[in-house]
Design a protein around this motif. Structure first.
Motif, PDB file in Angstrom:
ATOM      1  N   CYS A 135      46.234  37.435  32.680  1.00 51.16           N
ATOM      2  CA  CYS A 135      45.699  36.970  33.960  1.00 51.16           C
ATOM      3  C   CYS A 135      46.856  36.551  34.870  1.00 51.16           C
ATOM      4  CB  CYS A 135      44.762  35.790  33.729  1.00 51.16           C
ATOM      5  SG  CYS A 135      44.018  35.194  35.250  1.00 51.16           S
TER       6      CYS A 135
ATOM      7  N   GLN B  76      46.196  34.986  37.896  1.00 49.94           N
ATOM      8  CA  GLN B  76      45.636  34.089  38.903  1.00 49.94           C
ATOM      9  C   GLN B  76      46.396  32.780  39.017  1.00 49.94           C
ATOM     10  OE1 GLN B  76      43.009  34.819  41.199  1.00 49.94           O
ATOM     11  NE2 GLN B  76      43.904  36.711  40.458  1.00 49.94           N
TER      12      GLN B  76
ATOM     13  N   ASN C  85      39.628  33.943  29.062  1.00 45.13           N
ATOM     14  CA  ASN C  85      39.931  33.212  30.291  1.00 45.13           C
ATOM     15  C   ASN C  85      39.611  31.734  30.108  1.00 45.13           C
ATOM     16  OD1 ASN C  85      37.183  34.256  30.137  1.00 45.13           O
ATOM     17  ND2 ASN C  85      36.853  33.175  32.073  1.00 45.13           N
TER      18      ASN C  85
ATOM     19  N   GLY D  88      39.771  33.477  36.343  1.00 43.94           N
ATOM     20  CA  GLY D  88      40.218  34.425  35.332  1.00 43.94           C
ATOM     21  C   GLY D  88      39.159  35.482  35.057  1.00 43.94           C
TER      22      GLY D  88
ATOM     23  N   TYR E  29      39.118  37.772  37.957  1.00 43.32           N
ATOM     24  CA  TYR E  29      40.292  38.635  37.948  1.00 43.32           C
ATOM     25  C   TYR E  29      40.113  39.783  36.946  1.00 43.32           C
ATOM     26  CZ  TYR E  29      44.897  40.453  36.850  1.00 43.32           C
ATOM     27  OH  TYR E  29      45.938  41.298  36.609  1.00 43.32           O
ATOM     28  N   GLY E  30      39.677  39.447  35.731  1.00 37.55           N
ATOM     29  CA  GLY E  30      39.504  40.451  34.680  1.00 37.55           C
ATOM     30  C   GLY E  30      38.542  41.549  35.115  1.00 37.55           C
TER      31      GLY E  30
END
Lengths: 418, 121
Positions: B9, B11, B32, B37, B40-41
């Motif tokens: 990640c 972020q 996460n 997270g 983002y994933g």
């Protein structure tokens, strides 16, 4: 000689946050000394994002992060002097600074906060063989030249050292149209944050070669190429592994060194591992009334932690100025056990401590599925499992005063265990 | 078809190790430690995006370069196209932090904004 309650050396993230918190704690007579032309320190050239997630719960670029604190300093009307270099500090907290308008001026301070930051390890300290052609820069110098002065630094770039600034510059130069050939790292692990390897190298297919170093720099006027070699477990180049790369620029991102010449002139005791002052839980150095925070104290990975630490230093300096006297000090030593390189603070003054102390530390190697343990003398009191521990990522642990009990321990030891 | 990705990640500096499984638009994220997270994933396997930061030339500025960023993230494949526009852009000082420097850059719907204030020289 003029007097100020608090003089802060450095107007970067640490100095700004310290000034804001000291003001909020009731100290108005503050002076910030900054040698650059604007406040904000290194953040002014760190134009990438990723700052402020802890402090402001949003993702900011460096200049935006600095702006938040500069606005507060201006709102509070905290006085500062730009283009003013502190040249000397005495143990009596007399500061000599120099600038083009006033010449050399001495001021006396009720308390001093050291917030001078750090500098990059230069080529001369790396022992790189070869000539001294143009085209060799520390990553931070290249960053300033590009992001503030507006120069293009090079077209074909090799980067030695995988510190965060080097990784950030790999992406930055790629975006500006340069070819970044490779990043080589002497150690078997990266010195930078994982996220930077992903978004600065992997995103642009820039290879990272671990356990490699530069063994020759080619070119007399300008860099024409470099030779790298793989290194063994003792970090010595292995014969026969040499590889040559054509390039016109070599960037060095090989570590940061706290800048403590002024601390030395004040007689502050330095820690051999951190390169910064030895401090107690109040971030007070060995010289009474002299505090330290930010990268001058130890090199941080995150500005958010710098701000938090500096706010603590600001509050402590404010209470020192207001109260003057503390109870007699009684120190507990924070000692490093196996797998830990250093702790900050290095000692806790139990007679004057707050309810809890945040202790920051770095580990000496990459560890997987281990625990961080805290022992009071021989008794283990905290054990915390960690999936991964790496030298590039600072760790912290909170120690609460009430856990000491009646029999005060002599030492608190932090170590990495199974 | 089910696909599994191992991601880091980006972020925040913690850099959590994410495992993302995707079956078409059906995405599951684990590893996460926060909502950013997870987001983002999901995005990284469906439509990867990045915030671009750079500088533009200032005319009459106290410093030569003004730092800028895309106000939010833009599709990853547009990074170099956006950079081409940023590189050709000039602004007149003074500029205030947050000012729009380029509107709707490359049709992304995202503005490029100033990240610092630059006074006139």
């Amino acid at each position: 000689m003029t007097y100020h309650d608090l003089v802060i050396i450095g107007g970067g993230p640490a100095g700004l946050a310290a000034a804001v918190s000291a003001h909020e704690a009731g100290i108005e007579d503050i002076l910030i000394l900054e040698r650059d032309e604007r406040l904000g320190g290194i953040l002014n050239q760190c134009i990438h994002n990723g700052f402020g997630l802890h402090t402001f719960k949003e993702e900011l670029t460096g200049p935006e992060y600095a702006d938040r604190y500069i606005k507060k300093v201006t709102d509070y009307k905290i006085p500062y002097k730009l283009k003013s270099i502190a040249a000397d500090i005495s143990a009596e907290r007399e500061i000599l600074y120099v600038n083009g308008e006033e010449g050399a001026v001495s001021v006396k301070a009720g308390a001093v906060i050291l917030a001078m930051g750090c500098r990059e390890r230069p080529r001369g300290a790396l022992g790189l063989p070869g000539y001294r052609p143009a085209g060799i820069f520390t990553a931070g110098t290249a960053q300033r030249l590009m992001n503030i002065e507006g120069y293009s630094v090079g077209k074909k770039v090799f980067i030695l050292g995988s510190g965060d600034i080097g990784l950030i510059m790999a992406r930055r130069m790629t975006l500006e149209g340069a070819i970044v050939i490779c990043v080589a790292e002497l150690m078997p692990y990266s010195g930078g944050l994982n996220r930077n390897i992903v978004q600065c190298l992997n995103d642009f297919n820039i290879p990272l070669k671990l356990s490699h170093t530069v063994t020759k720099i080619h070119g007399k006027q300008r860099v024409t190429g470099i030779t790298i070699s793989e290194v063994d477990a003792n970090r010595r180049p292995i014969k026969g592994t040499e590889e040559y790369y054509d390039c016109d620029t070599l960037l060095l991102s090989c570590g940061l060194l706290p800048e403590n010449e002024l601390s030395k002139s004040a007689g502050v005791t330095l820690d051999r591992v951190t390169g910064g002052p030895v401090v107690d839980d109040k971030l007070q150095t060995s010289v009474e009334g002299v505090f330290a925070c930010g990268n001058v104290l130890h090199v941080h990975d995150l500005v958010d932690y710098v701000s938090e630490e500096a706010e603590r230093a600001g509050r402590q300096a404010a209470s020192f100025v207001k109260s003057g006297k503390e109870n007699d000090k009684k120190y507990i030593t924070l000692s490093v056990g196996s797998g830990v390189r250093y702790t900050v603070p290095q000692m806790i003054d139990v007679n004057n401590m707050n309810d809890s102390v945040t202790v920051r530390f770095r580990v000496s190697d990459v560890f997987r599925d281990k625990s961080v343990s805290v022992c009071y003398d021989d008794k283990c009191v905290i054990k915390r499992k960690k999936r991964i521990l790496a030298p590039g990522e600072m760790e912290q642990i909170v120690i609460k005063k009430d856990t000491f009990g009646d029999s005060m321990p002599k030492t608190v030891k932090i170590s990495v265990e199974d | 078809m089910m696909k599994e990705y191992e991601l880091t990640c980006i972020q925040c500096p913690i850099g959590c190790a994410l495992t993302v499984t995707a079956d078409g638009d059906n995405v599951a994220v684990s590893g996460n430690t926060c909502l950013r997270g997870a987001e983002y994933g999901r995005k990284e396997v469906l439509h990867p995006s990045r915030t671009v930061t750079s500088t533009v030339l200032t005319e009459n500025g106290e410093i030569k370069r003004l730092s800028v960023k895309t106000k939010t993230d833009i599709p990853k494949e547009k990074i170099f196209e956006v950079m081409d526009v940023i590189r050709k852009t000039k602004v007149k000082a003074p500029v205030r932090i947050g000012d729009v420097v380029i509107e709707n850059v490359c049709g992304t719907g995202v503005d490029v904004i100033a990240t610092k204030s630059v006074e006139k020289r």
